[in-house]
Design a protein around this motif. Sequence first.
Motif, PDB file in Angstrom:
ATOM      1  N   GLY A  12       0.812  -1.203   0.000  1.00 51.50           N
ATOM      2  CA  GLY A  12       0.000   0.000   0.000  1.00 51.50           C
ATOM      3  C   GLY A  12       0.847   1.255   0.000  1.00 51.50           C
ATOM      4  O   GLY A  12       2.058   1.216   0.238  1.00 51.50           O
ATOM      5  N   CYS A  13       0.198   2.375  -0.288  1.00 53.21           N
ATOM      6  CA  CYS A  13       0.925   3.643  -0.329  1.00 53.21           C
ATOM      7  C   CYS A  13      -0.042   4.793  -0.072  1.00 53.21           C
ATOM      8  O   CYS A  13      -1.160   4.808  -0.593  1.00 53.21           O
ATOM      9  CB  CYS A  13       1.611   3.829  -1.686  1.00 53.21           C
ATOM     10  SG  CYS A  13       2.536   5.377  -1.832  1.00 53.21           S
ATOM     11  N   LEU A  14       0.399   5.746   0.740  1.00 48.36           N
ATOM     12  CA  LEU A  14      -0.346   6.979   0.956  1.00 48.36           C
ATOM     13  C   LEU A  14       0.288   8.058   0.084  1.00 48.36           C
ATOM     14  O   LEU A  14       1.433   8.442   0.288  1.00 48.36           O
ATOM     15  CB  LEU A  14      -0.281   7.398   2.425  1.00 48.36           C
ATOM     16  CG  LEU A  14      -0.900   8.747   2.776  1.00 48.36           C
ATOM     17  CD1 LEU A  14      -2.395   8.768   2.462  1.00 48.36           C
ATOM     18  CD2 LEU A  14      -0.648   9.101   4.238  1.00 48.36           C
ATOM     19  N   TYR A  15      -0.468   8.548  -0.890  1.00 55.45           N
ATOM     20  CA  TYR A  15       0.012   9.593  -1.793  1.00 55.45           C
ATOM     21  C   TYR A  15      -0.513  10.951  -1.311  1.00 55.45           C
ATOM     22  O   TYR A  15      -1.714  11.108  -1.047  1.00 55.45           O
ATOM     23  CB  TYR A  15      -0.463   9.349  -3.218  1.00 55.45           C
ATOM     24  CG  TYR A  15       0.169   8.156  -3.889  1.00 55.45           C
ATOM     25  CD1 TYR A  15       1.450   8.229  -4.415  1.00 55.45           C
ATOM     26  CD2 TYR A  15      -0.529   6.962  -4.011  1.00 55.45           C
ATOM     27  CE1 TYR A  15       2.044   7.131  -5.032  1.00 55.45           C
ATOM     28  CE2 TYR A  15       0.043   5.856  -4.627  1.00 55.45           C
ATOM     29  CZ  TYR A  15       1.331   5.950  -5.134  1.00 55.45           C
ATOM     30  OH  TYR A  15       1.904   4.853  -5.745  1.00 55.45           O
ATOM     31  N   LEU A  16       0.382  11.912  -1.202  1.00 56.46           N
ATOM     32  CA  LEU A  16       0.009  13.283  -0.863  1.00 56.46           C
ATOM     33  C   LEU A  16      -0.041  14.066  -2.169  1.00 56.46           C
ATOM     34  O   LEU A  16       1.004  14.371  -2.753  1.00 56.46           O
ATOM     35  CB  LEU A  16       1.025  13.882   0.110  1.00 56.46           C
ATOM     36  CG  LEU A  16       1.325  13.024   1.348  1.00 56.46           C
ATOM     37  CD1 LEU A  16       2.382  13.693   2.226  1.00 56.46           C
ATOM     38  CD2 LEU A  16       0.055  12.755   2.141  1.00 56.46           C
ATOM     39  N   VAL A  17      -1.242  14.353  -2.621  1.00 59.77           N
ATOM     40  CA  VAL A  17      -1.440  14.860  -3.976  1.00 59.77           C
ATOM     41  C   VAL A  17      -1.859  16.331  -3.959  1.00 59.77           C
ATOM     42  O   VAL A  17      -2.948  16.662  -3.486  1.00 59.77           O
ATOM     43  CB  VAL A  17      -2.505  14.030  -4.716  1.00 59.77           C
ATOM     44  CG1 VAL A  17      -2.680  14.545  -6.147  1.00 59.77           C
ATOM     45  CG2 VAL A  17      -2.124  12.549  -4.722  1.00 59.77           C
ATOM     46  N   PRO A  18      -1.028  17.226  -4.502  1.00 62.01           N
ATOM     47  CA  PRO A  18      -1.414  18.641  -4.585  1.00 62.01           C
ATOM     48  C   PRO A  18      -2.529  18.836  -5.613  1.00 62.01           C
ATOM     49  O   PRO A  18      -2.599  18.120  -6.615  1.00 62.01           O
ATOM     50  CB  PRO A  18      -0.130  19.343  -5.055  1.00 62.01           C
ATOM     51  CG  PRO A  18       0.966  18.349  -4.825  1.00 62.01           C
ATOM     52  CD  PRO A  18       0.344  17.004  -4.974  1.00 62.01           C
ATOM     53  N   THR A  19      -3.389  19.800  -5.343  1.00 63.68           N
ATOM     54  CA  THR A  19      -4.462  20.140  -6.265  1.00 63.68           C
ATOM     55  C   THR A  19      -4.319  21.602  -6.681  1.00 63.68           C
ATOM     56  O   THR A  19      -3.611  22.375  -6.025  1.00 63.68           O
ATOM     57  CB  THR A  19      -5.836  19.906  -5.615  1.00 63.68           C
ATOM     58  OG1 THR A  19      -5.898  20.636  -4.375  1.00 63.68           O
ATOM     59  CG2 THR A  19      -6.057  18.432  -5.339  1.00 63.68           C
ATOM     60  N   PRO A  20      -4.954  22.019  -7.756  1.00 62.02           N
ATOM     61  CA  PRO A  20      -4.813  23.406  -8.226  1.00 62.02           C
ATOM     62  C   PRO A  20      -5.251  24.424  -7.176  1.00 62.02           C
ATOM     63  O   PRO A  20      -6.188  24.182  -6.410  1.00 62.02           O
ATOM     64  CB  PRO A  20      -5.736  23.456  -9.447  1.00 62.02           C
ATOM     65  CG  PRO A  20      -5.798  22.040  -9.933  1.00 62.02           C
ATOM     66  CD  PRO A  20      -5.765  21.201  -8.688  1.00 62.02           C
ATOM     67  N   ILE A  21      -4.581  25.573  -7.150  1.00 67.43           N
ATOM     68  CA  ILE A  21      -4.946  26.643  -6.230  1.00 67.43           C
ATOM     69  C   ILE A  21      -5.850  27.664  -6.927  1.00 67.43           C
ATOM     70  O   ILE A  21      -6.284  28.633  -6.308  1.00 67.43           O
ATOM     71  CB  ILE A  21      -3.704  27.349  -5.658  1.00 67.43           C
ATOM     72  CG1 ILE A  21      -2.799  27.874  -6.780  1.00 67.43           C
ATOM     73  CG2 ILE A  21      -2.927  26.401  -4.756  1.00 67.43           C
ATOM     74  CD1 ILE A  21      -1.584  28.639  -6.286  1.00 67.43           C
ATOM     75  N   GLY A  22      -6.108  27.452  -8.188  1.00 65.28           N
ATOM     76  CA  GLY A  22      -6.967  28.356  -8.944  1.00 65.28           C
ATOM     77  C   GLY A  22      -7.239  27.780 -10.316  1.00 65.28           C
ATOM     78  O   GLY A  22      -8.292  27.197 -10.576  1.00 65.28           O
ATOM     79  N   ASN A  23      -6.270  27.930 -11.175  1.00 66.69           N
ATOM     80  CA  ASN A  23      -6.378  27.431 -12.544  1.00 66.69           C
ATOM     81  C   ASN A  23      -6.289  25.906 -12.550  1.00 66.69           C
ATOM     82  O   ASN A  23      -5.310  25.329 -12.089  1.00 66.69           O
ATOM     83  CB  ASN A  23      -5.253  28.036 -13.390  1.00 66.69           C
ATOM     84  CG  ASN A  23      -5.479  27.852 -14.870  1.00 66.69           C
ATOM     85  OD1 ASN A  23      -5.924  26.793 -15.311  1.00 66.69           O
ATOM     86  ND2 ASN A  23      -5.184  28.877 -15.634  1.00 66.69           N
ATOM     87  N   LEU A  24      -7.303  25.252 -13.078  1.00 72.74           N
ATOM     88  CA  LEU A  24      -7.326  23.784 -13.073  1.00 72.74           C
ATOM     89  C   LEU A  24      -6.196  23.184 -13.899  1.00 72.74           C
ATOM     90  O   LEU A  24      -5.834  22.020 -13.715  1.00 72.74           O
ATOM     91  CB  LEU A  24      -8.679  23.286 -13.584  1.00 72.74           C
ATOM     92  CG  LEU A  24      -9.882  23.565 -12.676  1.00 72.74           C
ATOM     93  CD1 LEU A  24     -11.160  23.047 -13.322  1.00 72.74           C
ATOM     94  CD2 LEU A  24      -9.684  22.942 -11.304  1.00 72.74           C
ATOM     95  N   GLU A  25      -5.603  23.958 -14.802  1.00 72.89           N
ATOM     96  CA  GLU A  25      -4.490  23.457 -15.606  1.00 72.89           C
ATOM     97  C   GLU A  25      -3.218  23.285 -14.782  1.00 72.89           C
ATOM     98  O   GLU A  25      -2.244  22.710 -15.259  1.00 72.89           O
ATOM     99  CB  GLU A  25      -4.228  24.404 -16.774  1.00 72.89           C
ATOM    100  CG  GLU A  25      -5.364  24.437 -17.803  1.00 72.89           C
ATOM    101  CD  GLU A  25      -5.092  25.393 -18.949  1.00 72.89           C
ATOM    102  OE1 GLU A  25      -4.077  26.121 -18.882  1.00 72.89           O
ATOM    103  OE2 GLU A  25      -5.882  25.416 -19.903  1.00 72.89           O
ATOM    104  N   ASP A  26      -3.235  23.777 -13.538  1.00 67.25           N
ATOM    105  CA  ASP A  26      -2.053  23.642 -12.678  1.00 67.25           C
ATOM    106  C   ASP A  26      -1.841  22.210 -12.198  1.00 67.25           C
ATOM    107  O   ASP A  26      -0.776  21.893 -11.667  1.00 67.25           O
ATOM    108  CB  ASP A  26      -2.181  24.552 -11.452  1.00 67.25           C
ATOM    109  CG  ASP A  26      -2.064  26.020 -11.806  1.00 67.25           C
ATOM    110  OD1 ASP A  26      -1.507  26.325 -12.872  1.00 67.25           O
ATOM    111  OD2 ASP A  26      -2.540  26.861 -11.025  1.00 67.25           O
ATOM    112  N   ILE A  27      -2.818  21.342 -12.331  1.00 63.62           N
ATOM    113  CA  ILE A  27      -2.660  19.973 -11.861  1.00 63.62           C
ATOM    114  C   ILE A  27      -1.703  19.224 -12.784  1.00 63.62           C
ATOM    115  O   ILE A  27      -1.638  19.476 -13.995  1.00 63.62           O
ATOM    116  CB  ILE A  27      -4.018  19.249 -11.771  1.00 63.62           C
ATOM    117  CG1 ILE A  27      -3.903  18.012 -10.868  1.00 63.62           C
ATOM    118  CG2 ILE A  27      -4.561  18.891 -13.149  1.00 63.62           C
ATOM    119  CD1 ILE A  27      -5.237  17.469 -10.408  1.00 63.62           C
ATOM    120  N   THR A  28      -0.931  18.295 -12.233  1.00 68.69           N
ATOM    121  CA  THR A  28       0.038  17.569 -13.041  1.00 68.69           C
ATOM    122  C   THR A  28      -0.564  16.290 -13.618  1.00 68.69           C
ATOM    123  O   THR A  28      -1.564  15.764 -13.112  1.00 68.69           O
ATOM    124  CB  THR A  28       1.271  17.185 -12.203  1.00 68.69           C
ATOM    125  OG1 THR A  28       0.882  16.213 -11.209  1.00 68.69           O
ATOM    126  CG2 THR A  28       1.868  18.401 -11.513  1.00 68.69           C
TER     127      THR A  28
END
Length: 289
Positions: A12-28
């Motif tokens: 198993g793995c716990l992933y810490l995933v950043p999300t966009p702070i405004g513009n949805l295109e900021d997600i990887t």
Amino acid sequence: MQKQSSYRQSGGCLYLVPTPIGNLEDITLRALRLLKEVDYILAEDTRQTIKLLNHFEITTKLYSFHEHSRQEEVERHIENLAAGQTIALVSDAGMPLINDPGHPLVQAALSRDLLVVGLPGANAALTALITSGLSAERFTYYGFFPRQTKEQQALLALVGEREETAIFYESPYRLKQTLAAMAKVFRLDTPIVVAREISKQYEEYLRGSLEELYAYFQNHTVKGEIVLLVEGLAKARAEDAASISALPLKEQVERVMEEHHLSPKEAIKQVAKTQGLRKQDVYQAYHGE
């Protein structure tokens, strides 16, 4: 000592995933892939995160995890990780755990030697820093500016002794009060940057001296999420102290009164401390006795 190999393939793995702070295109692309692949997602506010998932057509199960989550919930997620499941932890916006819940879950996972992997991604503080024009070589992030006067005074005294750029988050409703508190302690020519709505449609940066921005916000309202940045003060303070030290004592007191908004008594005390003199000697020089 604990050694982690982040790309081991099993378990198993716990992933810490950043999300966009405004513009949805900021997600990887990696974040999108993992949000689709994990067994389930934990979010601070599912009402916010579901908007993101719907936009990218992600149907992964979503559950709430916030600062009031009970220890039993933490333990249940840890058991799921131990059983080989994968979990993504996200915040409402930006990097997980930065002014957001999640630390107890991460600590519990690490205590069981379970895999925790953080992804790079959007962050308002760092984005504001590199765009501010202030030095980004060294900096300290202090989180939200405190509300209690004693805590404010203690923090401002600390910041005043540092050379690196200081970064704060602040509410638009409290920005005026925060700048007023800083104006009582810092030099009025201290470079300040107010960044708001980073990565959103109304993104804006206001750069200037503490005096200029304090005056500006007396007559202007501000909306949105605020990042407040302050140039390192210690170097300027040392240079200022050196220039003041060359003046006669009376002029030193007057200069300190003017720049730091102090009473004669307080300025005399500060000059005496800086110069290593008795307060009585500085008092006599100031009053011409």
